[in-house]
Design a protein around this motif. Structure first.
Motif, PDB file in Angstrom:
ATOM      1  N   GLU A  59       0.820  -1.206   0.000  1.00 40.27           N
ATOM      2  CA  GLU A  59       0.000   0.000   0.000  1.00 40.27           C
ATOM      3  C   GLU A  59       0.857   1.260   0.000  1.00 40.27           C
ATOM      4  OE1 GLU A  59      -3.300   1.939   3.007  1.00 40.27           O
ATOM      5  OE2 GLU A  59      -3.148  -0.245   2.863  1.00 40.27           O
ATOM      6  N   VAL A  60       2.128   1.123   0.448  1.00 38.50           N
ATOM      7  CA  VAL A  60       2.993   2.298   0.584  1.00 38.50           C
ATOM      8  C   VAL A  60       3.235   2.966  -0.764  1.00 38.50           C
ATOM      9  CG1 VAL A  60       5.281   3.076   1.261  1.00 38.50           C
ATOM     10  CG2 VAL A  60       4.125   1.370   2.616  1.00 38.50           C
ATOM     11  N   VAL A  61       3.557   2.143  -1.788  1.00 36.93           N
ATOM     12  CA  VAL A  61       3.986   2.707  -3.068  1.00 36.93           C
ATOM     13  C   VAL A  61       2.897   3.554  -3.723  1.00 36.93           C
ATOM     14  CG1 VAL A  61       4.802   2.145  -5.374  1.00 36.93           C
ATOM     15  CG2 VAL A  61       5.672   0.886  -3.395  1.00 36.93           C
ATOM     16  N   LEU A  64       2.348   6.800  -1.678  1.00 33.60           N
ATOM     17  CA  LEU A  64       3.422   7.777  -1.884  1.00 33.60           C
ATOM     18  C   LEU A  64       3.336   8.399  -3.285  1.00 33.60           C
ATOM     19  CD1 LEU A  64       6.495   6.037  -0.226  1.00 33.60           C
ATOM     20  CD2 LEU A  64       5.026   7.823   0.695  1.00 33.60           C
ATOM     21  N   SER A  65       3.019   7.542  -4.279  1.00 36.90           N
ATOM     22  CA  SER A  65       2.900   8.055  -5.647  1.00 36.90           C
ATOM     23  C   SER A  65       1.795   9.104  -5.724  1.00 36.90           C
ATOM     24  CB  SER A  65       2.611   6.913  -6.604  1.00 36.90           C
ATOM     25  OG  SER A  65       3.662   5.969  -6.569  1.00 36.90           O
ATOM     26  N   ALA A  66       0.633   8.809  -5.145  1.00 39.88           N
ATOM     27  CA  ALA A  66      -0.468   9.764  -5.171  1.00 39.88           C
ATOM     28  C   ALA A  66      -0.089  11.044  -4.445  1.00 39.88           C
ATOM     29  CB  ALA A  66      -1.704   9.137  -4.545  1.00 39.88           C
ATOM     30  N   THR A  67       0.601  10.909  -3.296  1.00 35.56           N
ATOM     31  CA  THR A  67       1.009  12.094  -2.532  1.00 35.56           C
ATOM     32  C   THR A  67       1.969  12.955  -3.341  1.00 35.56           C
ATOM     33  OG1 THR A  67       0.776  10.817  -0.505  1.00 35.56           O
ATOM     34  CG2 THR A  67       2.008  12.863  -0.361  1.00 35.56           C
ATOM     35  N   VAL A  68       2.924  12.305  -4.027  1.00 35.86           N
ATOM     36  CA  VAL A  68       3.882  13.066  -4.862  1.00 35.86           C
ATOM     37  C   VAL A  68       3.159  13.766  -6.002  1.00 35.86           C
ATOM     38  CG1 VAL A  68       5.806  12.795  -6.449  1.00 35.86           C
ATOM     39  CG2 VAL A  68       5.844  11.638  -4.253  1.00 35.86           C
ATOM     40  N   LEU A  69       2.246  13.071  -6.677  1.00 33.03           N
ATOM     41  CA  LEU A  69       1.569  13.648  -7.841  1.00 33.03           C
ATOM     42  C   LEU A  69       0.598  14.748  -7.449  1.00 33.03           C
ATOM     43  CD1 LEU A  69       0.916  10.325  -9.796  1.00 33.03           C
ATOM     44  CD2 LEU A  69       2.603  12.082 -10.342  1.00 33.03           C
ATOM     45  N   LEU A  70       0.082  14.707  -6.209  1.00 37.07           N
ATOM     46  CA  LEU A  70      -0.805  15.773  -5.737  1.00 37.07           C
ATOM     47  C   LEU A  70      -0.036  17.036  -5.384  1.00 37.07           C
ATOM     48  CD1 LEU A  70      -3.318  13.748  -3.539  1.00 37.07           C
ATOM     49  CD2 LEU A  70      -3.869  15.065  -5.589  1.00 37.07           C
ATOM     50  N   ALA A  92      -2.843   5.919  -9.637  1.00 36.69           N
ATOM     51  CA  ALA A  92      -2.316   5.755  -8.275  1.00 36.69           C
ATOM     52  C   ALA A  92      -3.454   5.705  -7.266  1.00 36.69           C
ATOM     53  CB  ALA A  92      -1.340   6.878  -7.937  1.00 36.69           C
ATOM     54  N   GLU A  93      -4.455   6.605  -7.427  1.00 36.20           N
ATOM     55  CA  GLU A  93      -5.572   6.616  -6.468  1.00 36.20           C
ATOM     56  C   GLU A  93      -6.370   5.316  -6.559  1.00 36.20           C
ATOM     57  OE1 GLU A  93      -6.382  11.431  -6.225  1.00 36.20           O
ATOM     58  OE2 GLU A  93      -7.578  10.192  -7.588  1.00 36.20           O
ATOM     59  N   GLN A  94      -6.544   4.834  -7.789  1.00 35.39           N
ATOM     60  CA  GLN A  94      -7.248   3.545  -7.928  1.00 35.39           C
ATOM     61  C   GLN A  94      -6.435   2.420  -7.286  1.00 35.39           C
ATOM     62  OE1 GLN A  94      -8.009   2.427 -12.003  1.00 35.39           O
ATOM     63  NE2 GLN A  94      -9.226   0.633 -11.468  1.00 35.39           N
ATOM     64  N   ALA A  95      -5.112   2.463  -7.453  1.00 39.51           N
ATOM     65  CA  ALA A  95      -4.256   1.441  -6.836  1.00 39.51           C
ATOM     66  C   ALA A  95      -4.304   1.526  -5.331  1.00 39.51           C
ATOM     67  CB  ALA A  95      -2.816   1.596  -7.343  1.00 39.51           C
ATOM     68  N   GLN A 135      -4.573  11.288   3.615  1.00 35.11           N
ATOM     69  CA  GLN A 135      -5.661  11.842   2.814  1.00 35.11           C
ATOM     70  C   GLN A 135      -5.860  13.332   3.074  1.00 35.11           C
ATOM     71  OE1 GLN A 135      -8.975   9.335   3.765  1.00 35.11           O
ATOM     72  NE2 GLN A 135      -8.231   7.581   2.551  1.00 35.11           N
ATOM     73  N   THR A 136      -5.744  13.715   4.362  1.00 37.62           N
ATOM     74  CA  THR A 136      -5.939  15.146   4.698  1.00 37.62           C
ATOM     75  C   THR A 136      -4.669  15.953   4.521  1.00 37.62           C
ATOM     76  OG1 THR A 136      -5.401  14.698   7.008  1.00 37.62           O
ATOM     77  CG2 THR A 136      -7.706  14.520   6.366  1.00 37.62           C
TER      78      THR A 136
END
Length: 873
Positions: A59-61, A64-70, A92-95, A135-136
């Motif tokens: 779940e980490v990857v 982290l990917s979603a956090t970086v892209l946001l 990433a969000e779907q993953a 998420q927040t």
């Protein structure tokens, strides 16, 4: 109660044992079944926890990917166009959603009350916090990263405990090996799933991920080590499956990338495409490992279940066999009891008459066994008649009666006579043995003189008699001079001959009522009672010295030894044996110090010195406890470049009311007791801590070879088996690499104490360096250097500063010899430029002395490592 009832009861006793044994076997089978069930549950928990942990780490990857892209700033670092960023973000969000579902299902599959239930509950709670913070965006990228790793670590700990519990159960060998295989494969899945998230953290170059706990290389080392351990798999099929998985493209694709990156510390980060490929490959690899673990878990569960079924079967069979045996034996006992009781009734009546002293004729019938008992009873009656005849002869006082010399018929009579003779012989032997043991416990086996323990008892008894009679008691402590050279030159057998001869000479010189004792080694004492005055004791001491100093003829040699004698006299009623021994020993020490071959009387001066030494030792101990000790550091410089490349730590004592006390005023007192070990231990910890602090402040890397710190280690501490642990503890507490610690020892310690040499070799194996301090002042020859566990030779200041002819050439010879054996040379006490110039010409490596720096406080010494501090001139 009839006889048959007793027989039945007698038979029932072992039957009760059978019942107890049956119960024990049943309980054992039940226990084995429960153990197998626990092992099966623990193995199942390993698989469940592994699935949960794997889900968390996968779940980490995507998180982290979603956090970086946001984050606009971070997404810009990826180099992707905005459209691609949005596409990748959606994926990433779907993953993330899919990964969270997998993780939640895995955690929910852990049953309540199982081995890993507590970890699953905690993981759910912590995971909820991390997800909410991510998420927040109330958690930073690194905090999110660490949060997931913390949850993974919790599950990893629980999984390791479950694997250990499975292996720890007392199961059959097959189940144990299967559980061990599960433990090995669980270790592989744990380490493999942890490597890629840590590696991706380093690739994304997240702020704060440079800490050691987020470094991916230790995880990579653990993963490769886990792979090597799989060579110990016990199940051939599982080993073959592992060989196939290890050679598969899913594993090699990921491992090749990570192995290459592990060898290239400075390689550029991977591209996004390669990172994505690595993530996908990692998922495939972990899936293969998980499938292999599931296979091992299924095998272990099957083995444990088979153990449980076998234990249940043994329990049932044992119960049935025990019940059948019990029933059969009970019936047989009743039948046998009734058949035998009639025959035994007659025999019992006859035995009863015999027991009342009526030696009747015994006749019996019935079963063969009863007839055998009747015959034996008849023989016993005949023997009793013989004993009766012997007793009557003794009662008459006819000890010459031939009946007394005749044994009872048969082997019993011979045994009785042999027993009587043996009893008499044993009593005599016991008395002789007790006497011999008492003598051995109280006497020295070499000289047959009373030993130390007996000497103390004899002295205590003499003091007690002296107090009652109002007389003084004297004690002469005789310490041989030159005895060590006899041992070293002619061997220990010659030394033993010398001790025996000296013991005889001492005994010949004393009065009949005086006692000569050997304390051990080359130390003797002479106890003298009813002393008139000290002068008589001094005259006796001089006679003992003279007698001891006469030549001693050995088998092939004539040798000489001398003696130093300390005289102590009980002057008051409070003197006890221990005090008198200490006083005599102290006087002997002064005799040796004043030239040997003389006698010294313990007087008020020595008494004051003892009191002062005791007070000083107490003050040193208090100073260590109260933080009064401090270290000064004398720099060690490179002779060629004048660079500071190390320090020697020198202890000082900031004693209240006395100021700063130099070491030569208190270290010798500490060396006379175990205090020196405590002082050495404190210096080791403080010196290594200080150097580690300096190096950290100066920004020096761990593998930098300098500066070093040199610490003096006393001979007493070096001979103590705890010195290795003391050094290891100091290095561990400070974090200082072992190669930066130099342990300085004197020549005398290396030559005199073999245990010190062994401890030095162990310390060098730890990585610490060893230096011979004050070389040239002891007894070490240059030729011995090649056989000693040392790295550095420190030439004593007396040679460096000497103007005597030949000393300069001697220094040059020491330097060349040390270099021949691969040793580094340090010159001590360099105070003049001419001395430095001569050392440079002789190719000396390092130097220290007032020409460069005096011993400096910590702050000033550490400042020398800072940029801009001028080099010594």
């Amino acid at each position: 109660m009839p006889l048959w009832a007793y027989l039945v009861a007698l038979v029932l006793v072992p039957l009760l044992g059978v019942v107890a044994l049956t119960g024990a076997i049943v309980r054992s089978a039940v226990s084995e079944s429960a153990t197998a069930e626990r092992a099966e549950a623990a193995v199942q928990a390993v698989a469940q926890l592994d699935a949960a942990r794997s889900g968390v780490e996968h779940e980490v990857v995507p998180v982290l990917s979603a956090t970086v892209l946001l984050d606009p700033a971070l997404s810009a670092m990826t180099g992707l166009p905005p459209v691609m960023v949005q596409t990748q973000l959606a994926q990433a969000e779907q993953a993330v959603v899919q990964a969270q579902r997998v993780t939640d299902r895995a955690l929910a599959s852990v049953p309540a009350g199982s081995v890993g239930a507590w970890a699953a509950e905690r993981a759910l709670a912590r995971l909820a916090d991390v997800r909410a913070g991510s998420q927040t965006r109330s958690l930073s990228l690194v905090e999110t990263y660490r949060g997931y790793l913390a949850v993974s670590g919790l599950l990893l700990e629980a999984q390791q405990k479950a694997a250990a519990e499975a292996s720890a159960q007392e199961v059959t060998g097959g189940t144990y090996r299967a559980a061990r295989d599960v433990e090995l494969l669980a270790e592989l899945t744990q380490t493999s799933s942890r490597v890629v998230p840590l590696f991706l953290g380093s690739q994304l170059r997240l702020d704060g991920t440079e800490d050691s706990d987020l470094d991916w290389r230790p995880a990579w080392i653990a993963y490769t080590d886990a792979q090597r351990q799989l060579g110990d798999l016990s199940q051939p099929a599982l080993a073959a499956a592992w060989d196939g998985v290890r050679a598969s493209a899913a594993v090699t694709a990921v491992d090749d990338v990570l192995a290459a990156r592990a060898e290239q510390d400075t390689a550029a980060p991977l591209s996004i495409e390669r990172i994505a490929a690595l993530v996908n490959g990692s998922a495939a690899r972990d899936a293969a490992f998980t499938e292999l673990l599931d296979t091992a878990v299924a095998g272990a569960q099957a083995s444990a279940a088979a153990d449980r079924d076998a234990a249940d079967g043994r329990r049932t069979a044992t119960l049935l066999a025990g019940l059948g045996l019990l029933l059969t034996a009970a019936v047989g006992a009743v039948v046998l009891g009734r058949s035998v009781s009639r025959s035994l009734g007659v025999l019992a009546g006859q035995a009863d008459q015999v027991s009342r002293g009526e030696l009747v004729e015994v006749e019996g019938g019935g079963p063969r066994e009863v007839r055998t008992v009747s015959t034996a009873l008849a023989a016993a009656v005949a023997s009793l008649r013989r004993i009766q005849d012997q007793a009557q002869a003794v009662a008459r006082g006819d000890l010459a009666d031939s009946v007394l010399a005749e044994p009872l018929p048969g082997p019993l009579g011979a045994v009785v006579h042999a027993s009587v003779r043996q009893i008499v012989s044993s009593v005599r032997q016991r008395e002789e043995l007790q006497s011999a043991l008492a003598h051995q416990a109280a006497h020295d086996p070499l000289t047959e003189l009373p030993n130390r323990a007996q000497a103390l008892q004899l002295t205590a008894a003499a003091l007690s008699r002296g107090r009652r009679a109002g007389t003084m008691t004297g004690l002469l402590f005789v310490d041989l001079d030159g005895f060590k050279s006899v041992n070293d030159t002619h061997g220990h057998a010659a030394g033993d001959d010398v001790l025996r001869e000296v013991a005889g000479r001492l005994a010949a010189e004393v009065r009949a009522g005086d006692v000569v004792c050997r304390l051990g080694g080359d130390e003797f004492v002479v106890l003298v009672e009813a002393v008139d005055d000290e002068r008589a004791l001094v005259e006796l001491a001089e006679r003992l010295i003279a007698a001891t100093s006469e030549p001693i003829r050995l088998a092939h040699h004539t040798v000489r030894v001398g003696a130093s004698v300390g005289v102590a006299v009980s002057r008051d009623a409070d003197t006890d044996a221990d005090v008198l021994f200490v006083e005599a020993d102290t006087a002997a020490y002064r005799a040796k110090r004043h030239g040997r071959g003389r006698a010294e009387v313990f007087d008020e001066v020595l008494r004051g010195q003892l009191a002062e030494r005791a007070a000083l030792e107490a003050a040193i101990r208090s100073g260590l406890a109260d933080g009064e000790m401090q270290l000064h550091y004398q720099p060690v410089v490179d002779v060629t470049s004048d660079r500071v490349i190390g320090y020697e730590a020198l202890v000082r004592w900031q004693r209240p009311g006395h100021g700063l006390v130099p070491p030569d005023e208190f270290v010798p007192a500490a060396e006379e007791s175990q205090l020196i070990c405590e002082l050495d231990r404190w210096v080791l910890h403080e010196a290594t801590r200080q150097l580690a602090e300096w190096r950290s402040t100066a920004g020096l890397a761990q593998d930098e070879p300098e500066p070093t710190i040199a610490v003096n280690v006393s001979g007493r501490h070096l001979a103590d088996r705890r010195v290795v642990q003391d050094v290891a503890d100091a290095l561990a507490a400070s974090g200082l690499p072992a190669h930066l610690l130099v342990l300085e020892v004197t020549e005398t310690v290396l030559v005199a104490d073999p245990s010190a040499m062994d401890n030095l070799a162990t310390l060098r194996a730890l990585g610490a360096a060893v230096a011979i301090d004050d070389f040239g002042t002891g007894y070490t020859s240059i030729g011995q250097l090649g056989h000693m566990p040392v790295d550095t030779l420190k030439i004593d200041r007396s040679f460096i500063g000497s103007s005597e002819p030949g000393h300069g050439d001697l220094v040059a010879l020491m330097i060349r010899a040390a270099h021949t054996f691969g040793l580094t040379v340090v010159a001590e006490g360099v105070e003049e430029p001419e001395q430095l110039a001569r050392l440079r010409a002789d190719a000396c490596d390092q130097a220290q002395g007032w020409l460069f720096h005096r011993a400096l406080p910590a702050a000033e010494a550490g400042a020398l490592l800072q940029p801009g501090v001028p080099a010594p001139s």
